[in-house]
Scaffold this active site. Structure first.
Site, short mmCIF file in Angstrom:
data_model
loop_
_atom_site.label_atom_id
_atom_site.label_comp_id
_atom_site.label_asym_id
_atom_site.label_seq_id
_atom_site.Cartn_x
_atom_site.Cartn_y
_atom_site.Cartn_z
N TYR A 151 0.86 -1.19 0.00
CA TYR A 151 0.00 0.00 0.00
C TYR A 151 0.90 1.23 0.00
CZ TYR A 151 -3.53 3.37 1.66
OH TYR A 151 -4.38 4.44 1.79
N ASP B 149 9.23 2.71 -0.07
CA ASP B 149 8.18 3.35 0.72
C ASP B 149 8.38 2.91 2.16
OD1 ASP B 149 5.95 4.11 2.10
OD2 ASP B 149 4.52 3.54 0.53
N LYS C 42 4.30 8.91 9.14
CA LYS C 42 4.00 8.32 10.45
C LYS C 42 4.95 8.81 11.56
CE LYS C 42 1.47 4.50 8.44
NZ LYS C 42 0.13 4.16 8.79
#
Ligand code: PMP
Length: 429
Positions: free
Chosen positions: A145, A240, A268
Site C-alpha cells: 500500500y 516506501d 508516520k
C-alpha cells in the site's frame, strides 16, 4: 450507565455524520465482530475508551506513535511550538532542523520535501520520478500500500483486502494503465516484466518491509534484484518507508538492507502523531521539484511548525542509547508470548516480526512472503478472535491484514497480559 449511553450515542451520531462512522475505512470494524469503542485518551501504551476502560494498545495509531501516547518530550515540544502560532505559510527553522535530522539518518539523500501525509509523499515522489525519467510506467507489488491516490491504488493490501475490493471504484482505467503490479518474492516475474517493458519504467515502488498485507518479509536477494534491474534499465527505485522508516532502524530498511534506493518516502513516526510525510533523495533528482525544477509539488500545511516539533522530539528521543535494542527486546518478548499462545491453544499459525512490528498469521505452514499466499480462512479466525481480545482489553487492529506494533512505553508485564489474552481468545469455543 451514563458512560455507556455516551458511547452508544457517539456511535449512532458518528454513523449519521461520517460515511461508515469513520474517517478511514479499516477503523469501522467491518471485518471483525462487534462495534468499535470510542477512544477518549491515550497514555503510554494504554488507550482509554468512552466507558472508562483501559486497553493495552498494540495498534500504535497504525504506526506513528513509537514512544507511546502522550509522551512528555513530544507534548512539551508541541506545547512550546504552538505558543508561537500554528502555521506561518513560510519556511520555518523547525522544518530545516527536521530535514537535517532526516538526512542524517538517510545519508544517501541530500534533500527532503515535506508533505502532510504518507499518501502525498508517495504521490509527489511518483510525479518526480516520471518527470525526471521522462517515462510514465510505474511498477508496484501485490499487497503493498502506498496511499490512496489513483495511480497506486491497485492491489494495495489491508484496507482493500479487508473489504475484498481488489482496487477502488472511481479510479479511471486510464490512470492505472501505466501501473504494473508484480507479486512479491518473485525475481522471475520482475525480470520478465523488465525484459518486456524495461525502457518505459519510470519507477519501481516497494515497501521494503511490506506491512500492509500482514508482514510479508522479503528476502534480501529479492530487494537486491529489484535494485539491479532498475539500474540496468534506467528506472528509479523507491522504498516506501512510511511504516519502516525510523522504526526498524534509525535509517529504516534503507539502513538495514544496505541497498541505496533513488527515493525514499516516509511519514508516520516522522510526525510523532501529527500529520507529516516526506520524500527524499539525491540533490540532482530532488532539485527537479518546483521551484527549481519543472515538477510541481506543493502543500499549504507542508512543513507545519507544530508538526515539525513533534517529529523532532520523537526522533531525538528515539536516538537515546539503547532505544532500538529495547524495541527489539519488547518485540521478541511479544513474539514468544504469541507463539506460546498459538501452541497452548492448538491454533495453526506463526508470528512474523521485524523489530517492533509483528504479524499474527493464522494459517498453517511457512509464514507467507507474498500476498497470494495468505489464506482467507485466517481472516475469519482473526475476526472472531479480535472481539474476544477486546473483551479482555487488548486493542489490536480490526483486520487480519494489519500488523501490531510495540512501543518503547510497553513493558514485559503488559505484553505477557496481551499474550495470555490471546491464548484465551484462541482457546474459546
Ligand atoms: N505508504 C505506506 C507503506 C503506508 O503504510 C501508508 C499508510 N498506512 C501510506 C503510504 C499512506 O500514508 P497516509 O495514510 O499517511 O496517507
Amino acid at each position: 450507565m451514563v458512560e455507556l449511553k455516551l458511547g452508544t450515542d457517539l456511535l449512532a451520531r458518528a454513523r449519521a455524520a461520517l460515511p461508515g462512522g469513520v474517517s478511514s475505512p479499516v477503523r469501522a470494524f467491518g471485518a471483525v465482530e462487534g462495534d468499535p469503542p470510542f477512544v477518549v485518551r491515550g497514555q503510554g501504551a494504554s488507550l482509554f475508551d468512552a466507558q472508562g476502560r483501559e486497553h493495552i494498545d498494540l495498534v500504535c495509531s497504525w504506526g506513528p506513535l513509537i514512544l507511546g501516547h502522550a509522551h512528555p518530550a513530544v507534548l512539551d515540544a508541541v506545547q512550546r511550538a504552538l505558543r508561537d502560532g500554528l502555521t506561518f505559510g513560510a519556511t520555518c527553522a523547525a522544518e530545516v532542523e527536521l530535514a537535517e535530522r532526516v538526512l542524517k539518518r538517510y545519508p544517501f539523500a541530500e534533500r527532503v520535501r515535506f508533505t502532510s501525509s504518507g499518501t502525498e509523499a508517495t504521490m509527489g515522489a511518483l510525479r518526480l520520478a516520471r518527470g525526471a525519467t521522462g517515462r510514465d510506467r510505474v511498477v508496484k507489488f501485490d499487497g503493498c500500500y502506498h496511499g490512496h491516490f489513483d495511480a497506486l491504488l491497485v492491489k494495495g493490501g489491508s484496507g482493500l483486502a479487508t473489504f475484498g475490493t481488489p482496487s477502488s471504484a472511481g479510479v479511471p482505467q486510464a490512470t492505472t494503465a501505466m501501473t504494473d503490479v508484480l507479486p512479491l518474492d518473485d525475481e522471475h516475474a520482475a525480470r520478465a516484466l523488465f525484459a518486456q517493458k524495461g525502457s518505459e519504467i519510470a519507477l519501481v515502488v516497494i515497501e521494503p518491509m511490506p506491512a500492509n498485507a500482514g508482514l510479508l518479509l522479503q528476502r534480501q536477494a529479492f530487494l537486491e534484484t529489484l535494485s539491479e534491474l532498475c539500474s540496468e534499465h534506467g528506472a528509479l527505485l523507491m522504498f516506501d518507508e512510511v511504516i519502516s522508516g525510523f522504526r526498524v532502524a534509525p535509517g529504516g530498511m534503507t539502513e538495514r538492507s544496505g541497498i541505496t534506493p533513488d527515493l525514499v518516502a516516509v511519514g508516520k513516526i516522522l510526525g510523532g502523531g501529527m500529520p507529516v510525510g516526506a520524500f527524499l533523495g539525491p540533490a540532482q533528482l530532488m532539485e527537479q521539484l518546483a521551484p527549481n525544477g519543472p515538477v510541481y509539488h506543493a502543500g499549504t500545511l507542508s512543513g507545519n511548525p507544530v508538526a515539525m516539533a513533534a517529529g523532532m522530539a520523537t526522533l531525538d528521543t528515539l536516538e537515546q542509547p539503547g532505544t532500538y535494542e529495547r524495541l527489539e527486546q519488547l518485540g521478541a518478548h511479544l513474539q514468544r508470548g504469541w507463539e506460546a499462545a498459538l501452541v497452548a491453544s492448538g491454533t495453526p499459525g506463526s508470528v512474523a516480526r521485524m523489530g517492533s512490528v509483528l504479524w499474527l498469521c493464522l494459517q498453517e505452514g511457512e509464514t507467507p512472503r507474498a500476498f497470494h499466499r495468505i489464506e482467507a480462512a485466517g481472516a475469519e479466525r482473526y475476526g472472531q478472535m479480535h472481539a474476544r481480545l477486546l473483551e479482555q482489553r487488548v486493542w489490536m487492529a480490526p483486520s487480519a491484514y494489519e500488523v501490531a506494533f510495540v512501543y518503547t512505553a510497553h513493558d514485559e508485564a503488559q505484553l505477557d497480559r496481551a499474550a495470555a489474552a490471546l491464548a484465551q481468545a484462541l482457546s474459546a469455543p
